[in-house]
Design an enzyme around this catalytic site. Structure first.
Site, PDB file in Angstrom:
ATOM      1  N   SER A  23       0.800  -1.238   0.000  1.00 16.62           N
ATOM      2  CA  SER A  23       0.000   0.000   0.000  1.00 16.62           C
ATOM      3  C   SER A  23       0.828   1.280   0.000  1.00 16.62           C
ATOM      4  O   SER A  23       0.268   2.352  -0.236  1.00 16.62           O
ATOM      5  CB  SER A  23      -0.942   0.020   1.198  1.00 16.62           C
ATOM      6  OG  SER A  23      -2.103  -0.688   0.882  1.00 16.62           O
TER       7      SER A  23
ATOM      8  N   LYS B 241       0.417   3.263  -2.969  1.00 16.71           N
ATOM      9  CA  LYS B 241      -0.751   4.150  -3.166  1.00 16.71           C
ATOM     10  C   LYS B 241      -0.287   5.609  -3.239  1.00 16.71           C
ATOM     11  O   LYS B 241      -0.915   6.438  -3.897  1.00 16.71           O
ATOM     12  CB  LYS B 241      -1.777   3.945  -2.059  1.00 16.71           C
ATOM     13  CG  LYS B 241      -2.454   2.562  -2.155  1.00 16.71           C
ATOM     14  CD  LYS B 241      -3.436   2.317  -1.041  1.00 16.71           C
ATOM     15  CE  LYS B 241      -4.360   1.133  -1.296  1.00 16.71           C
ATOM     16  NZ  LYS B 241      -3.862  -0.175  -0.944  1.00 16.71           N
TER      17      LYS B 241
ATOM     18  N   TYR C   3      -2.545  -1.851 -10.849  1.00 16.11           N
ATOM     19  CA  TYR C   3      -2.590  -1.768  -9.385  1.00 16.11           C
ATOM     20  C   TYR C   3      -1.740  -2.877  -8.738  1.00 16.11           C
ATOM     21  O   TYR C   3      -0.917  -2.601  -7.857  1.00 16.11           O
ATOM     22  CB  TYR C   3      -4.060  -1.861  -8.922  1.00 16.11           C
ATOM     23  CG  TYR C   3      -4.209  -1.985  -7.426  1.00 16.11           C
ATOM     24  CD1 TYR C   3      -4.069  -0.883  -6.584  1.00 16.11           C
ATOM     25  CD2 TYR C   3      -4.474  -3.224  -6.826  1.00 16.11           C
ATOM     26  CE1 TYR C   3      -4.182  -1.004  -5.203  1.00 16.11           C
ATOM     27  CE2 TYR C   3      -4.596  -3.357  -5.460  1.00 16.11           C
ATOM     28  CZ  TYR C   3      -4.445  -2.249  -4.647  1.00 16.11           C
ATOM     29  OH  TYR C   3      -4.546  -2.378  -3.281  1.00 16.11           O
TER      30      TYR C   3
ATOM     31  N   TYR D 184      -4.402   3.140   7.512  1.00 14.05           N
ATOM     32  CA  TYR D 184      -5.666   2.394   7.502  1.00 14.05           C
ATOM     33  C   TYR D 184      -6.574   2.892   8.625  1.00 14.05           C
ATOM     34  O   TYR D 184      -6.581   4.082   8.942  1.00 14.05           O
ATOM     35  CB  TYR D 184      -5.428   0.876   7.633  1.00 14.05           C
ATOM     36  CG  TYR D 184      -4.295   0.306   6.821  1.00 14.05           C
ATOM     37  CD1 TYR D 184      -4.176   0.567   5.469  1.00 14.05           C
ATOM     38  CD2 TYR D 184      -3.351  -0.516   7.402  1.00 14.05           C
ATOM     39  CE1 TYR D 184      -3.156   0.012   4.719  1.00 14.05           C
ATOM     40  CE2 TYR D 184      -2.331  -1.086   6.667  1.00 14.05           C
ATOM     41  CZ  TYR D 184      -2.239  -0.808   5.323  1.00 14.05           C
ATOM     42  OH  TYR D 184      -1.232  -1.357   4.599  1.00 14.05           O
TER      43      TYR D 184
ATOM     44  N   VAL E  78       1.218  -3.792   3.612  1.00 15.85           N
ATOM     45  CA  VAL E  78       1.204  -5.115   4.240  1.00 15.85           C
ATOM     46  C   VAL E  78       2.472  -5.928   3.928  1.00 15.85           C
ATOM     47  O   VAL E  78       2.648  -7.015   4.449  1.00 15.85           O
ATOM     48  CB  VAL E  78      -0.066  -5.938   3.900  1.00 15.85           C
ATOM     49  CG1 VAL E  78      -1.309  -5.305   4.494  1.00 15.85           C
ATOM     50  CG2 VAL E  78      -0.219  -6.161   2.405  1.00 15.85           C
TER      51      VAL E  78
END
Ligand code: GLN
Length: 305
Positions: A61, A64, A189, A241, A259
């Site tokens: 992530s 992102k 992605y 998160y 993660v």
């Protein structure tokens, strides 16, 4: 600096043995949970590290942030935020619930899976290979590694088991939040999530964001200052998160976790921080990484709050 990092490393190492690697992506479950690294890149571009700072792991992530920076670069603020919101959810990163119950068909923010998939649709190109190539090129400069590449095994593992992400994408397409080919968007992605980095490189990315978008090594502007402000705000409110609130309280710096076990932090006008240990807590954040961030925040008085 080296002494403080050493102390942060020691403090974090008391949590070694707690937590577990992500196993919903089978390839990630193989990670060695005894690995720990802490790196800081200062605004002169010097990187200081302790521990396994050369071990490579997948960004997950943390990508992102790269996807958002690339999408802002190619499609601009209005183009990106027509497709994704800026509000934290308090839900797990892969939650689907708000796509159904939210007031808008847009996903809540770019730091959750649904939002990041919507962000990939803002990266133009002739097919997924060219679109990912653009992300990769951009990531190479943001991480200051011209050889940066993605991990084929993790990519394959994630594609094979990524039904939840497919569900998010198909749901968004059904609601006209995104258009185009879902498998193609997911290829971009998943490959971005599989970008292979080390702890020093993520601390460099943090330093670029801390330095208002200018590379502290080459002096080149890599991200527009206004986009940096947007990215840092979203890291602050949504980057950890559904533990973003607690992280703001305990650490108080814009950060993004993955993660794969990495956490990247950007302390505005001061430094970039990277931590790595693949054992995660129940929300998907690296446990030792959180400890190291807490220590550094206290010791160097880094909290923005
Ligand atoms: N590749 C992961 C996923 O899509 C990224 C999630 C994460 O790091 N939180 O589930």
């Amino acid at each position: 600096m080296q002494r403080i990092i050493q102390e942060a490393y020691r403090y974090a190492s008391y949590s070694l043995g707690e937590g577990a690697p992500a196993d919903y992506i089978p390839e990630l479950a193989k990670a060695d949970t005894g690995r720990l690294a802490v790196s800081i890149t200062d605004l002169a571009g010097r990187t200081h590290s302790v521990g396994d700072s050369q071990i490579r792991f997948t960004m997950q992530s943390i990508s992102k942030v790269v996807l958002l920076a690339a999408a802002l670069h190619f499609s601009g603020f209005d183009g990106v935020f027509a497709r994704v919101g800026v509000e934290p959810t308090g839900d797990p990163f892969n939650s689907i619930v708000r796509l159904e119950t939210g007031s808008s068909n847009r996903p809540s923010n770019p730091m959750i899976n649904a939002g990041a998939i919507a962000v990939t649709t803002c990266i133009p190109g002739d097919g997924p290979a060219q679109r990912f190539e653009r992300v990769l090129e951009y990531a190479r400069s943001l991480l200051d590694n011209p050889e940066l590449d993605f991990d084929r095994e993790v990519y394959r593992s994630e594609s094979e088991t990524g039904d939840r992400n497919r569900a998010l994408a198909y749901m968004m397409r059904a609601d006209h939040a995104i258009t185009g080919s879902v498998p193609e968007h997911l290829e971009v992605y998943f490959k971005a999530c599989s970008l292979l980095v080390n702890c020093e490189e993520i601390s460099f990315l943090g330093a670029v964001l801390a330095n208002n978008g200018v590379s502290p090594r080459s002096g080149r502007m890599l991200i527009e200052p206004f986009h940096v402000k947007v990215i840092r705000s979203l890291m602050c409110t949504c980057g950890m998160y559904d533990a973003s609130g607690e992280f703001a309280l305990r650490v108080g710096i814009p950060a993004k976790s993955g993660v794969g076990g990495g956490i990247m932090g950007a302390v505005p006008n001061r430094m970039g921080i990277g931590t790595y240990c693949p054992a995660l807590d129940s929300k998907g954040n690296s446990l030792c990484g959180l400890r190291a961030m807490e220590y550094l925040s206290q010791a160097l008085n880094l909290s923005l709050f």
